[in-house]
Design a protein around this motif. Sequence first.
Motif, short mmCIF file in Angstrom:
data_model
loop_
_atom_site.label_atom_id
_atom_site.label_comp_id
_atom_site.label_asym_id
_atom_site.label_seq_id
_atom_site.Cartn_x
_atom_site.Cartn_y
_atom_site.Cartn_z
N UNK A 1 11.07 17.91 -4.59
CA UNK A 1 10.43 17.25 -3.45
C UNK A 1 10.11 15.80 -3.83
N UNK A 2 10.47 14.87 -2.94
CA UNK A 2 10.01 13.49 -3.11
C UNK A 2 9.14 13.14 -1.90
N UNK A 3 8.25 12.18 -2.09
CA UNK A 3 7.28 11.84 -1.04
C UNK A 3 7.06 10.33 -0.96
N UNK A 4 6.59 9.94 0.20
CA UNK A 4 6.09 8.59 0.42
C UNK A 4 4.65 8.74 0.86
N UNK B 1 2.75 10.63 3.79
CA UNK B 1 3.20 10.48 5.18
C UNK B 1 4.60 11.04 5.40
N UNK B 2 5.36 11.26 4.32
CA UNK B 2 6.74 11.75 4.46
C UNK B 2 7.17 12.46 3.19
N UNK B 3 7.79 13.61 3.34
CA UNK B 3 8.37 14.35 2.21
C UNK B 3 9.81 14.72 2.53
N UNK B 4 10.61 14.76 1.49
CA UNK B 4 11.94 15.32 1.59
C UNK B 4 12.02 16.46 0.59
N UNK B 5 12.39 17.62 1.08
CA UNK B 5 12.52 18.82 0.25
C UNK B 5 14.01 19.08 0.07
N UNK C 1 2.38 15.91 6.66
CA UNK C 1 3.29 14.77 6.76
C UNK C 1 4.62 15.17 7.39
N UNK C 2 5.35 14.19 7.87
CA UNK C 2 6.71 14.43 8.35
C UNK C 2 7.53 14.99 7.18
N UNK C 3 8.52 15.82 7.51
CA UNK C 3 9.30 16.44 6.44
C UNK C 3 10.74 16.64 6.88
N UNK C 4 11.64 16.42 5.93
CA UNK C 4 13.03 16.80 6.10
C UNK C 4 13.33 17.80 4.98
N UNK D 1 0.82 -1.21 0.00
CA UNK D 1 0.00 0.00 0.00
C UNK D 1 0.85 1.27 0.00
N UNK D 2 2.17 1.11 -0.03
CA UNK D 2 3.06 2.25 0.01
C UNK D 2 3.38 2.74 -1.39
N UNK D 3 3.33 4.05 -1.58
CA UNK D 3 3.64 4.68 -2.87
C UNK D 3 4.88 5.53 -2.67
N UNK D 4 5.92 5.24 -3.43
CA UNK D 4 7.16 6.00 -3.38
C UNK D 4 7.19 6.91 -4.60
N UNK D 5 7.15 8.21 -4.37
CA UNK D 5 7.16 9.18 -5.46
C UNK D 5 8.56 9.77 -5.59
N UNK D 6 9.14 9.60 -6.76
CA UNK D 6 10.48 10.14 -6.99
C UNK D 6 10.45 11.66 -6.99
N UNK D 7 11.61 12.26 -6.99
CA UNK D 7 11.73 13.71 -6.94
C UNK D 7 10.94 14.39 -8.03
#
Length: 104
Positions: free
Chosen positions: A97-100, A51-55, A79-82, A3-9
């Motif tokens: 930005x990439x996200x989960x 649920x998670x993003x990296x910027x 969502x949580x973010x770094x 059920x997890x979706x990994x979105x690339x940058x």
Amino acid sequence: VGHTIYLSGELGIDPATGALVAGGTGPETTQIFANIENTLGELGADLSAIVKCTVYIGDMADYAEMNAAYKAALPDPKPARATVGVSGLAVGANLEIDCIAVRP
């Protein structure tokens, strides 16, 4: 995966023109989340599934502008973010930005 979706940058590229949106970090952030929303929609999810993003930001001086657009784009709870400062991004973008996400 499951059920997890990994979105690339994702960059702030307007899919209609194939070009980076004008206006800098804020408009790029807004476009990024519009693009992510479209991708999630194709997968049966929406922005609330994130649920998670990296910027990755090219200039930390633009943090407040990114943060304002980030807050406006995403529903609560956020969502949580770094956020990571980087020295260069593709096509002269100000951020990426990439996200989960988790599919409902």
